[in-house]
Structures are given as C-alpha cells and as structure tokens.
Design an enzyme around this catalytic site. Sequence first.
Site, PDB file in Angstrom:
ATOM      1  N   HIS A  25      -4.610 -15.931  -3.196  1.00 52.16           N
ATOM      2  CA  HIS A  25      -5.231 -17.035  -2.458  1.00 52.16           C
ATOM      3  C   HIS A  25      -6.163 -17.733  -3.436  1.00 52.16           C
ATOM      4  O   HIS A  25      -7.151 -17.132  -3.874  1.00 52.16           O
ATOM      5  CB  HIS A  25      -6.004 -16.508  -1.252  1.00 52.16           C
ATOM      6  CG  HIS A  25      -5.142 -15.802  -0.252  1.00 52.16           C
ATOM      7  ND1 HIS A  25      -4.515 -16.458   0.784  1.00 52.16           N
ATOM      8  CD2 HIS A  25      -4.789 -14.496  -0.147  1.00 52.16           C
ATOM      9  CE1 HIS A  25      -3.818 -15.582   1.489  1.00 52.16           C
ATOM     10  NE2 HIS A  25      -3.952 -14.386   0.941  1.00 52.16           N
TER      11      HIS A  25
ATOM     12  N   HIS B 114       1.981 -13.117   5.907  1.00 53.89           N
ATOM     13  CA  HIS B 114       1.221 -11.876   5.931  1.00 53.89           C
ATOM     14  C   HIS B 114       1.645 -11.081   7.171  1.00 53.89           C
ATOM     15  O   HIS B 114       1.684 -11.624   8.278  1.00 53.89           O
ATOM     16  CB  HIS B 114      -0.276 -12.161   6.033  1.00 53.89           C
ATOM     17  CG  HIS B 114      -0.900 -12.661   4.764  1.00 53.89           C
ATOM     18  ND1 HIS B 114      -0.374 -13.683   4.020  1.00 53.89           N
ATOM     19  CD2 HIS B 114      -2.030 -12.262   4.115  1.00 53.89           C
ATOM     20  CE1 HIS B 114      -1.151 -13.892   2.961  1.00 53.89           C
ATOM     21  NE2 HIS B 114      -2.161 -13.051   3.001  1.00 53.89           N
TER      22      HIS B 114
ATOM     23  N   GLU C 283      -0.690  -5.688   7.293  1.00 53.96           N
ATOM     24  CA  GLU C 283      -1.874  -5.298   6.514  1.00 53.96           C
ATOM     25  C   GLU C 283      -2.762  -4.476   7.438  1.00 53.96           C
ATOM     26  O   GLU C 283      -2.872  -3.267   7.312  1.00 53.96           O
ATOM     27  CB  GLU C 283      -2.609  -6.527   5.992  1.00 53.96           C
ATOM     28  CG  GLU C 283      -3.884  -6.197   5.226  1.00 53.96           C
ATOM     29  CD  GLU C 283      -4.735  -7.432   4.906  1.00 53.96           C
ATOM     30  OE1 GLU C 283      -5.660  -7.290   4.086  1.00 53.96           O
ATOM     31  OE2 GLU C 283      -4.493  -8.507   5.477  1.00 53.96           O
TER      32      GLU C 283
ATOM     33  N   ASP D 132      -4.515 -10.774  -4.483  1.00 60.17           N
ATOM     34  CA  ASP D 132      -4.976 -11.272  -3.191  1.00 60.17           C
ATOM     35  C   ASP D 132      -6.147 -12.250  -3.330  1.00 60.17           C
ATOM     36  O   ASP D 132      -5.941 -13.448  -3.478  1.00 60.17           O
ATOM     37  CB  ASP D 132      -5.333 -10.107  -2.271  1.00 60.17           C
ATOM     38  CG  ASP D 132      -5.302 -10.473  -0.794  1.00 60.17           C
ATOM     39  OD1 ASP D 132      -4.963 -11.626  -0.460  1.00 60.17           O
ATOM     40  OD2 ASP D 132      -5.606  -9.598   0.044  1.00 60.17           O
ATOM     41  N   ASP D 133      -7.375 -11.751  -3.264  1.00 64.98           N
ATOM     42  CA  ASP D 133      -8.595 -12.565  -3.410  1.00 64.98           C
ATOM     43  C   ASP D 133      -9.465 -11.914  -4.487  1.00 64.98           C
ATOM     44  O   ASP D 133     -10.457 -11.252  -4.183  1.00 64.98           O
ATOM     45  CB  ASP D 133      -9.351 -12.644  -2.079  1.00 64.98           C
ATOM     46  CG  ASP D 133      -8.525 -13.292  -0.980  1.00 64.98           C
ATOM     47  OD1 ASP D 133      -8.517 -14.524  -0.894  1.00 64.98           O
ATOM     48  OD2 ASP D 133      -7.871 -12.544  -0.230  1.00 64.98           O
TER      49      ASP D 133
END
Length: 349
Positions: free
Chosen positions: A27, A205, A208, A286-287
């Site tokens: 992201h 997504h 998760e 991811d982040d």
Amino acid sequence: MFKVHAIAPHRLPSLLKAMPKAELHIHIEGSLEPELIFALAKRNGLSLPYANVEALRGAYAFSNLQSFLDVYYAGASVLLHEQDFYDMAMAYFEKAAADHVVRAELFFDPQTHTARGVGMGVVIEGLHRACLDAQTQWGISADLILCFLRHLSEADAIATLEEALPWRDQFIGVGLDSSELGHPPEKFARVFDRARGLGLHVVAHAGEEGPPAYIWSALDTLKVERIDHGVQAIHDAPLMKRLADTQMPLTVCPLSNLKLCVFTQLSDHNLGQMLEAGLCVTINSDDPAYFGGYLNDNYLQTFAALHLGGQHAYKLAANSIQASFATEEKKHAWMHELKQCFQGFSEQD
C-alpha cells in the site's frame, strides 16, 4: 525444473537480499515514513496531532487492523498535491531498488484522498509519474492497482471507479482493502463485475482477520486473480486443496501479520506450512513504514524465524515473479536472472 543446490546458512541472508523479486502487496500510503509525513505537513502548512517524529512512531503500537487504520488515515492526510504523491512513491521505489525489487504493483486508496477534496487526477498522475521514473532511474517495472475501501459502500466504490476512468491507462487493476471483519467480499460483487468488464485485473484482501469463507467468496463471487493475505486458509482443508490445485497466488505479509497480532510471534506464522502444502505463496511488506520493515526485512526475519532455506527462497521469489501482472517477456527475463543469481551463490559455496 530448476534445481536449487544447497545454500550454506551463512550465505542465505546475502542471497535473500540479492535475488530479484516482485512485490505484489504494497500500500503506497503505508510506505509514508514519519520523517516524510512531517516534511509534507510542513510543506503544505498542516499541523499534526503528534509533537515530533518520535511521538508519531511511538503511536505504532497496534492491537488489530482497525487500530492501525486509524493512524494510517491520519498520516495520509498530509498528501494534497501531485508532487506529494510522487515524492511518497519515489521514496518507496528507492528502498525497493535497494531490496532488488524488479517488479512492484502498488495499491493506492483514492477514496482516502477524494474524501478530503483531493482530485482523482492528482493522486493517479503523481503516482503514475513515479512509476515511469522508477523504471528510468532504477529499472523497476511498476504499475498501479486502485483499491476500494471495504468499510465504505459499494455505491461509493462504483462511483470511485467511474471517476477514475479518465485515467484508465494509468492503472492496471482494482483491489479491496481496509477493515475486513464485517465487510465480506460479496458486498462488492457489482463493482468487481464492472472492473473485469473493463479488462482490469482484480485482486482482494481476504483471510487476514476474516474467516476462510471470505477467501471462498473472493474466489467465487469476485473471481479474483490473487488473494491478498489468505493466511486463514490454513483452517479450511478443502480450501487449501483448491488453492494448491489452482496455484492461486497468496500475497502474504509476515511482519504485518505480526504487528497486527494475527500471529503472536513470527515463529508461529504459517507461511512455511502453506509452502509445504504446495500453495503459491509470496512474501510482501504491506505497509512497511508502519510494520517495521520493507521487503527484504520481511524475507530475512521470516526465514530466520521459520528456519527456511534456499529452496524456499527460490520458490518464493519465483512465485512473486510469476504471480505478477507483468508481461510474459519480462517474467521470462526475471526468471533467467533469478536462476543466474542462485547458480552464482551455489558456485561460491
């Protein structure tokens, strides 16, 4: 079938860093480091609810996905102009180049910005320009994937997609992110139908924090080409078999899973189990600004925690390249580079 020779354990970290790899779950707003957040706030005349960089970084103690999202959206508030989006992406690409990322498919969340009055073109054009410059400056092949915020309505997602269509040539797909629990994939069936009809790639997504049922729904209702995360599949044997049989790619993010308390410690992560079950698993960051590491950090820490070896390294890197939406010609070239990298390390041992 490419044969991976044994890699001496002391050589493995160097191999993980050197091997070409793709990042398929990043992201771009989640790559905003505290230093850049404060720099952009100053440039744009904004004040932040944190005294300094250290105070902001100190807020990165998350108990779940939502607690992270609250800080994430606050950080994104400093992005106002095309140059802001460009600078953010270029900062990521510089780190990706150091990690020998040859392909990056960047998620971006336009609703996070348009809700603040930032124009769709401002977001896309800034990020797209960075993708072009990443190719020129570092040889990184990069494209954009527009993600819908699942805590908002499908009508909002449809409106967002339509608003983005004047820039259709600057993004290659759509995804689904944000708060998973309570927002199953089927909520977005119509907008994904619309995206597929436009020839866009589709990912989502699922699994998760959400149950395996969300993965089934992403596959059967949204008809996705990749599952982002997917770690909860381990609890559903028929789903595991389907994922293995179809080689559906899973873009797993180990340090993210640890930071958001999906797993208590990294040694508990099920990535190794999924590899052994024959699933097409990839490693991603991811982040990374919020979760403690970029792509190579995820590889290095995960391999150390799970005691993975050279064969796993080759499989994960190859999976990432093959699961990308790059051209077959580029994939072939990167696979050749990957094999050369492994042969070089084998010859040194």
